[in-house]
Design a protein around this motif. Structure first.
Motif, PDB file in Angstrom:
ATOM      1  N   MET A 188       0.830  -1.213   0.000  1.00  0.00           N
ATOM      2  CA  MET A 188       0.000   0.000   0.000  1.00  0.00           C
ATOM      3  C   MET A 188       0.865   1.264   0.000  1.00  0.00           C
ATOM      4  N   GLY A 200       1.909   1.803  -3.379  1.00  0.00           N
ATOM      5  CA  GLY A 200       0.787   2.331  -4.172  1.00  0.00           C
ATOM      6  C   GLY A 200       0.604   3.823  -3.942  1.00  0.00           C
ATOM      7  N   MET A 201       0.697   4.242  -2.686  1.00  0.00           N
ATOM      8  CA  MET A 201       0.531   5.669  -2.383  1.00  0.00           C
ATOM      9  C   MET A 201       1.672   6.486  -2.983  1.00  0.00           C
ATOM     10  N   MET A 205       3.409   5.640  -5.648  1.00  0.00           N
ATOM     11  CA  MET A 205       3.210   5.686  -7.109  1.00  0.00           C
ATOM     12  C   MET A 205       2.220   6.784  -7.475  1.00  0.00           C
ATOM     13  N   PHE A 244       4.111   4.989 -12.449  1.00  0.00           N
ATOM     14  CA  PHE A 244       3.477   3.683 -12.257  1.00  0.00           C
ATOM     15  C   PHE A 244       4.337   2.528 -12.761  1.00  0.00           C
ATOM     16  N   PRO A 299       3.339  -3.413 -11.305  1.00  0.00           N
ATOM     17  CA  PRO A 299       3.289  -4.888 -11.165  1.00  0.00           C
ATOM     18  C   PRO A 299       3.858  -5.373  -9.828  1.00  0.00           C
ATOM     19  N   HIS A 338       3.674  -3.654  -6.966  1.00  0.00           N
ATOM     20  CA  HIS A 338       2.577  -3.332  -6.037  1.00  0.00           C
ATOM     21  C   HIS A 338       1.494  -4.422  -6.106  1.00  0.00           C
ATOM     22  N   ALA A 339       1.103  -4.788  -7.333  1.00  0.00           N
ATOM     23  CA  ALA A 339       0.028  -5.773  -7.504  1.00  0.00           C
ATOM     24  C   ALA A 339       0.429  -7.131  -6.919  1.00  0.00           C
ATOM     25  N   ASN A 362       0.612  -7.173  -3.064  1.00  0.00           N
ATOM     26  CA  ASN A 362      -0.713  -7.200  -2.442  1.00  0.00           C
ATOM     27  C   ASN A 362      -1.455  -8.505  -2.682  1.00  0.00           C
ATOM     28  N   LEU A 363      -1.288  -9.066  -3.864  1.00  0.00           N
ATOM     29  CA  LEU A 363      -2.071 -10.274  -4.177  1.00  0.00           C
ATOM     30  C   LEU A 363      -1.335 -11.547  -3.754  1.00  0.00           C
TER      31      LEU A 363
HETATM   32  C1  HEM Z   1      -3.401   2.322   0.018  1.00  0.00           C
HETATM   33  C2  HEM Z   1      -3.845   1.383  -0.810  1.00  0.00           C
HETATM   34  C3  HEM Z   1      -3.536   1.359  -2.284  1.00  0.00           C
HETATM   35  C4  HEM Z   1      -3.090   2.364  -3.108  1.00  0.00           C
HETATM   36  C5  HEM Z   1      -2.757   3.812  -2.769  1.00  0.00           C
HETATM   37  C6  HEM Z   1      -2.973   1.784  -4.449  1.00  0.00           C
HETATM   38  C7  HEM Z   1      -2.525   2.468  -5.570  1.00  0.00           C
HETATM   39  C8  HEM Z   1      -2.405   1.928  -6.838  1.00  0.00           C
HETATM   40  C9  HEM Z   1      -1.917   2.645  -8.006  1.00  0.00           C
HETATM   41  C10 HEM Z   1      -1.478   4.112  -8.023  1.00  0.00           C
HETATM   42  C11 HEM Z   1      -1.941   1.776  -9.050  1.00  0.00           C
HETATM   43  C12 HEM Z   1      -1.472   2.037 -10.500  1.00  0.00           C
HETATM   44  C13 HEM Z   1      -2.651   2.445 -11.329  1.00  0.00           C
HETATM   45  C14 HEM Z   1      -2.257   2.646 -12.788  1.00  0.00           C
HETATM   46  O1  HEM Z   1      -1.310   1.983 -13.287  1.00  0.00           O
HETATM   47  O2  HEM Z   1      -2.908   3.457 -13.461  1.00  0.00           O
HETATM   48  C15 HEM Z   1      -2.443   0.502  -8.563  1.00  0.00           C
HETATM   49  C16 HEM Z   1      -2.602  -0.637  -9.334  1.00  0.00           C
HETATM   50  C17 HEM Z   1      -3.024  -1.858  -8.849  1.00  0.00           C
HETATM   51  N1  HEM Z   1      -3.336  -2.160  -7.544  1.00  0.00           N
HETATM   52 FE1  HEM Z   1      -3.316  -0.870  -5.970  1.00  0.00          FE
HETATM   53  N2  HEM Z   1      -3.352   0.465  -4.398  1.00  0.00           N
HETATM   54  C18 HEM Z   1      -3.694   0.145  -3.102  1.00  0.00           C
HETATM   55  C19 HEM Z   1      -4.100  -1.084  -2.616  1.00  0.00           C
HETATM   56  C20 HEM Z   1      -4.194  -2.245  -3.371  1.00  0.00           C
HETATM   57  C21 HEM Z   1      -4.570  -3.553  -2.852  1.00  0.00           C
HETATM   58  C22 HEM Z   1      -4.917  -3.834  -1.381  1.00  0.00           C
HETATM   59  C23 HEM Z   1      -4.548  -4.433  -3.905  1.00  0.00           C
HETATM   60  C24 HEM Z   1      -4.836  -5.906  -3.948  1.00  0.00           C
HETATM   61  C25 HEM Z   1      -5.152  -6.649  -2.899  1.00  0.00           C
HETATM   62  C26 HEM Z   1      -4.155  -3.676  -5.088  1.00  0.00           C
HETATM   63  C27 HEM Z   1      -4.023  -4.205  -6.345  1.00  0.00           C
HETATM   64  C28 HEM Z   1      -3.670  -3.500  -7.473  1.00  0.00           C
HETATM   65  C29 HEM Z   1      -3.574  -4.090  -8.810  1.00  0.00           C
HETATM   66  C30 HEM Z   1      -3.871  -5.534  -9.187  1.00  0.00           C
HETATM   67  C31 HEM Z   1      -3.153  -3.063  -9.669  1.00  0.00           C
HETATM   68  C32 HEM Z   1      -2.882  -3.150 -11.184  1.00  0.00           C
HETATM   69  C33 HEM Z   1      -1.376  -3.295 -11.389  1.00  0.00           C
HETATM   70  C34 HEM Z   1      -0.963  -3.212 -12.846  1.00  0.00           C
HETATM   71  O3  HEM Z   1      -1.705  -2.674 -13.677  1.00  0.00           O
HETATM   72  O4  HEM Z   1       0.150  -3.678 -13.162  1.00  0.00           O
HETATM   73  N3  HEM Z   1      -3.940  -2.364  -4.719  1.00  0.00           N
HETATM   74  N4  HEM Z   1      -2.720   0.635  -7.218  1.00  0.00           N
END
Ligand code: HEM
Length: 131
Positions: free
Chosen positions: A19, A22-23, A25, A31, A35, A37-38, A41-42
């Motif tokens: 997380m 993710g924040m 990014m 970004f 991958p 981040h994903a 988390n997963l």
């Molecule tokens: C504070 C919590 C979180 C934040 C701030 C966050 C933020 C982000 C951001 C900025 C992206 C990239 C979006 C883009 O490429 O346009 C992303 C993608 C993604 N996130 Fe999160 N996320 C969070 C939590 C989670 C959790 C808990 C999961 C799964 C259990 C998750 C799964 C994913 C997946 C699968 C992607 C797509 C990755 C990809 O396209 O390669 N995220 N997230």
């Protein structure tokens, strides 16, 4: 060693790191590491939590060597796979062997888990209400 507890502990640590990434990014609007981040988390959180609940539900297999091997391979796999993936995504191809090792460890752990699932459901009768 309680395998279920360690899956839970590792899972929450991984999702906290995931997380934060993710924040970061989002803040940086970069970004590249999506991958990582994903997968953190997963594969690092969602799967270990499922494993943790499974080993809690089926203590007959949770105490065995195969459950411990599954835990070790899962943890080593996630750490090496996501770490090497992060390096690889910066353009450093020397990370590929470590990434491959992490992938193999993760896949082998899942294979052991599949065997444990088969053994556990074979040993434990289904709850009466569900029949
Ligand atoms: C504070 C919590 C979180 C934040 C701030 C966050 C933020 C982000 C951001 C900025 C992206 C990239 C979006 C883009 O490429 O346009 C992303 C993608 C993604 N996130 Fe999160 N996320 C969070 C939590 C989670 C959790 C808990 C999961 C799964 C259990 C998750 C799964 C994913 C997946 C699968 C992607 C797509 C990755 C990809 O396209 O390669 N995220 N997230």
């Amino acid at each position: 060693m309680n395998v279920s507890n360690w899956f839970f502990r590792f899972g929450v640590l991984a999702v906290l790191v995931g997380m934060c990434l993710g924040m970061w990014m989002g803040k940086e609007e970069n970004f590249t590491l999506a991958p990582v981040h994903a997968h953190l988390n997963l594969v690092g959180f969602v799967l270990p939590f499922l494993f943790g609940f499974f080993y809690r539900s089926f203590p007959s297999v949770a105490g065995g060597l195969s459950a411990k091997a599954h835990l070790l391979l899962s943890l080593l796999g996630v750490v090496s796979m996501t770490g090497a993936l992060a390096v690889f995504l910066q353009g450093d191809k020397s990370a590929v062997p470590v990434m491959l090792g992490g992938e193999l460890a993760t896949a082998l752990g899942m294979l052991i888990f599949a065997v444990n699932v088969w053994r556990a459901v074979g040993q434990s009768p289904a709850p009466a209400a569900a029949e």
